[in-house]
Motif scaffolding. Structure first.
Motif, PDB file in Angstrom:
ATOM      1  N   ALA A  75       0.824  -1.203   0.000  1.00 42.61           N
ATOM      2  CA  ALA A  75       0.000   0.000   0.000  1.00 42.61           C
ATOM      3  C   ALA A  75       0.861   1.257   0.000  1.00 42.61           C
ATOM      4  O   ALA A  75       0.578   2.214  -0.724  1.00 42.61           O
ATOM      5  CB  ALA A  75      -0.937  -0.012   1.209  1.00 42.61           C
ATOM      6  N   ILE A  76       1.919   1.258   0.805  1.00 42.11           N
ATOM      7  CA  ILE A  76       2.804   2.417   0.850  1.00 42.11           C
ATOM      8  C   ILE A  76       3.532   2.572  -0.477  1.00 42.11           C
ATOM      9  O   ILE A  76       3.625   3.673  -1.024  1.00 42.11           O
ATOM     10  CB  ILE A  76       3.814   2.301   2.010  1.00 42.11           C
ATOM     11  CG1 ILE A  76       3.090   2.059   3.336  1.00 42.11           C
ATOM     12  CG2 ILE A  76       4.691   3.551   2.077  1.00 42.11           C
ATOM     13  CD1 ILE A  76       2.021   3.051   3.673  1.00 42.11           C
ATOM     14  N   THR A  80       0.079   5.233  -0.721  1.00 39.42           N
ATOM     15  CA  THR A  80      -0.425   5.619   0.600  1.00 39.42           C
ATOM     16  C   THR A  80       0.730   6.151   1.443  1.00 39.42           C
ATOM     17  O   THR A  80       1.832   5.602   1.404  1.00 39.42           O
ATOM     18  CB  THR A  80      -1.081   4.411   1.302  1.00 39.42           C
ATOM     19  OG1 THR A  80      -2.233   4.006   0.562  1.00 39.42           O
ATOM     20  CG2 THR A  80      -1.488   4.754   2.724  1.00 39.42           C
ATOM     21  N   GLY A  81       0.493   7.205   2.218  1.00 39.89           N
ATOM     22  CA  GLY A  81       1.546   7.759   3.059  1.00 39.89           C
ATOM     23  C   GLY A  81       1.720   6.987   4.347  1.00 39.89           C
ATOM     24  O   GLY A  81       0.782   6.352   4.847  1.00 39.89           O
ATOM     25  N   LEU A  82       2.920   7.045   4.917  1.00 38.97           N
ATOM     26  CA  LEU A  82       3.233   6.410   6.200  1.00 38.97           C
ATOM     27  C   LEU A  82       3.899   7.450   7.078  1.00 38.97           C
ATOM     28  O   LEU A  82       4.875   8.089   6.676  1.00 38.97           O
ATOM     29  CB  LEU A  82       4.179   5.227   5.995  1.00 38.97           C
ATOM     30  CG  LEU A  82       4.558   4.429   7.250  1.00 38.97           C
ATOM     31  CD1 LEU A  82       3.382   3.579   7.718  1.00 38.97           C
ATOM     32  CD2 LEU A  82       5.771   3.536   6.980  1.00 38.97           C
ATOM     33  N   ALA A  83       3.370   7.662   8.279  1.00 32.40           N
ATOM     34  CA  ALA A  83       3.940   8.667   9.166  1.00 32.40           C
ATOM     35  C   ALA A  83       3.726   8.268  10.613  1.00 32.40           C
ATOM     36  O   ALA A  83       2.703   7.674  10.958  1.00 32.40           O
ATOM     37  CB  ALA A  83       3.313  10.041   8.910  1.00 32.40           C
ATOM     38  N   GLY A 180       8.717   3.703  -2.840  1.00 36.02           N
ATOM     39  CA  GLY A 180       7.917   3.640  -4.049  1.00 36.02           C
ATOM     40  C   GLY A 180       7.283   5.000  -4.285  1.00 36.02           C
ATOM     41  O   GLY A 180       7.950   6.029  -4.269  1.00 36.02           O
ATOM     42  N   ARG A 181       5.965   5.039  -4.442  1.00 38.07           N
ATOM     43  CA  ARG A 181       5.247   6.298  -4.638  1.00 38.07           C
ATOM     44  C   ARG A 181       4.762   6.893  -3.324  1.00 38.07           C
ATOM     45  O   ARG A 181       4.195   7.983  -3.315  1.00 38.07           O
ATOM     46  CB  ARG A 181       4.058   6.066  -5.584  1.00 38.07           C
ATOM     47  CG  ARG A 181       4.530   5.726  -6.978  1.00 38.07           C
ATOM     48  CD  ARG A 181       3.409   5.474  -7.978  1.00 38.07           C
ATOM     49  NE  ARG A 181       2.054   5.596  -7.460  1.00 38.07           N
ATOM     50  CZ  ARG A 181       1.012   4.985  -8.010  1.00 38.07           C
ATOM     51  NH1 ARG A 181       1.197   4.200  -9.057  1.00 38.07           N
ATOM     52  NH2 ARG A 181      -0.190   5.137  -7.520  1.00 38.07           N
ATOM     53  N   ALA A 212       2.994  13.567   4.585  1.00 35.15           N
ATOM     54  CA  ALA A 212       3.099  12.188   4.103  1.00 35.15           C
ATOM     55  C   ALA A 212       1.849  11.719   3.390  1.00 35.15           C
ATOM     56  O   ALA A 212       1.890  10.794   2.566  1.00 35.15           O
ATOM     57  CB  ALA A 212       3.420  11.246   5.267  1.00 35.15           C
ATOM     58  N   SER A 213       0.731  12.338   3.691  1.00 35.86           N
ATOM     59  CA  SER A 213      -0.540  11.911   3.116  1.00 35.86           C
ATOM     60  C   SER A 213      -0.546  11.989   1.596  1.00 35.86           C
ATOM     61  O   SER A 213       0.054  12.885   1.004  1.00 35.86           O
ATOM     62  CB  SER A 213      -1.668  12.790   3.663  1.00 35.86           C
ATOM     63  OG  SER A 213      -2.860  12.589   2.941  1.00 35.86           O
ATOM     64  N   ARG A 214      -1.262  11.053   0.992  1.00 34.57           N
ATOM     65  CA  ARG A 214      -1.382  11.056  -0.461  1.00 34.57           C
ATOM     66  C   ARG A 214      -2.083  12.308  -0.968  1.00 34.57           C
ATOM     67  O   ARG A 214      -1.986  12.647  -2.147  1.00 34.57           O
ATOM     68  CB  ARG A 214      -2.156   9.809  -0.901  1.00 34.57           C
ATOM     69  CG  ARG A 214      -2.335   9.699  -2.396  1.00 34.57           C
ATOM     70  CD  ARG A 214      -2.742   8.325  -2.867  1.00 34.57           C
ATOM     71  NE  ARG A 214      -3.618   7.644  -1.940  1.00 34.57           N
ATOM     72  CZ  ARG A 214      -3.733   6.310  -1.916  1.00 34.57           C
ATOM     73  NH1 ARG A 214      -3.014   5.565  -2.721  1.00 34.57           N
ATOM     74  NH2 ARG A 214      -4.558   5.738  -1.066  1.00 34.57           N
TER      75      ARG A 214
END
Length: 218
Positions: A75-76, A80-83, A180-181, A212-214
């Motif tokens: 997902a990341i 999708t962002g990760l924080a 990744g993205r 970090a959010s998409r």
């Protein structure tokens, strides 16, 4: 449609995961996110993780099976962002190198436990640090194994008082990276919920969560 965020919390109670998750949920809600907060990691194997714009780990020292970990990483990588912060993100899955590779670091030690130390802003012109100067901090001074490819925004220097062999070591405290993205943000600050009362800690994290959010322009 509102941006969507997922918080998964639990693990070692010394980091007050439920209390911290509630504060992070409030911060994100104030930023317009539709927040889902779940205890444990079962949600990582059940939910459509790619539907979230941001995922926030708050689970210190827990384990995860291969399949849900792969779903999280995928997902990341897809956008999708990760924080997150402190051990809730930096010491979540100790036995999962793929997760640590994604985060860009892993907790190793906090010599002296709760001590006074200084946080130095290394990129004051970065949007996440703009207007925030160096500041004193009273908490665990994290020693971490880190990816040299991280974009480091703040550091701390160990004086050797509690481990002489690391005297002078400059350690990243706040960084960003891409997986990744997906955008990844990490702050080592925030041992317990009371530290959210420190303006710099809270503001840096707030900015990092949003960054970090998409939903943020890449």
């Amino acid at each position: 449609m509102s941006a969507k965020a997922l918080i998964f919390h639990g693990g070692w109670e010394g980091h007050e995961p439920e209390a911290c998750a509630a504060i992070v949920e409030e911060i994100l809600a104030d930023e317009g996110f539709d927040v889902r907060s779940e205890a444990g990691v079962a949600v990582l194997g059940e939910a459509d993780l790619a539907s979230f714009d941001l995922i926030v780990p708050l689970c210190t020292q827990i384990s995860i099976e291969k399949a849900p970990l792969e779903r999280l990483c995928a997902a990341i990588e897809a956008g999708t962002g990760l924080a997150g912060f402190h051990g809730g993100m930096g010491d979540t899955f100790r036995d999962a190198p793929a997760y640590q590779f994604m985060v860009g670091g892993q907790w190793v030690a906090h010599p002296g436990d709760i001590i006074d130390y200084r946080v130095e802003i290394t990129e004051p012109q970065h949007p996440l640090m703009e207007g925030i100067g160096d500041f004193e901090y009273h908490s665990e001074q994290y020693f971490m194994h880190v990816d040299p490819g991280n974009e480091v925004l703040a550091t701390t220097t160990f004086d050797g008082s509690h481990a002489s062999w690391i005297s002078g070591t400059v350690m990243p405290v706040v960084w960003t990276r891409h997986h990744g993205r997906g955008r990844v943000f990490y702050s080592a600050l925030g041992h317990q919920a009371s530290e959210f009362a420190i303006p710099q800690m809270r503001e840096i994290l707030r900015r990092g969560l949003v960054w970090a959010s998409r939903t943020t322009d890449k």
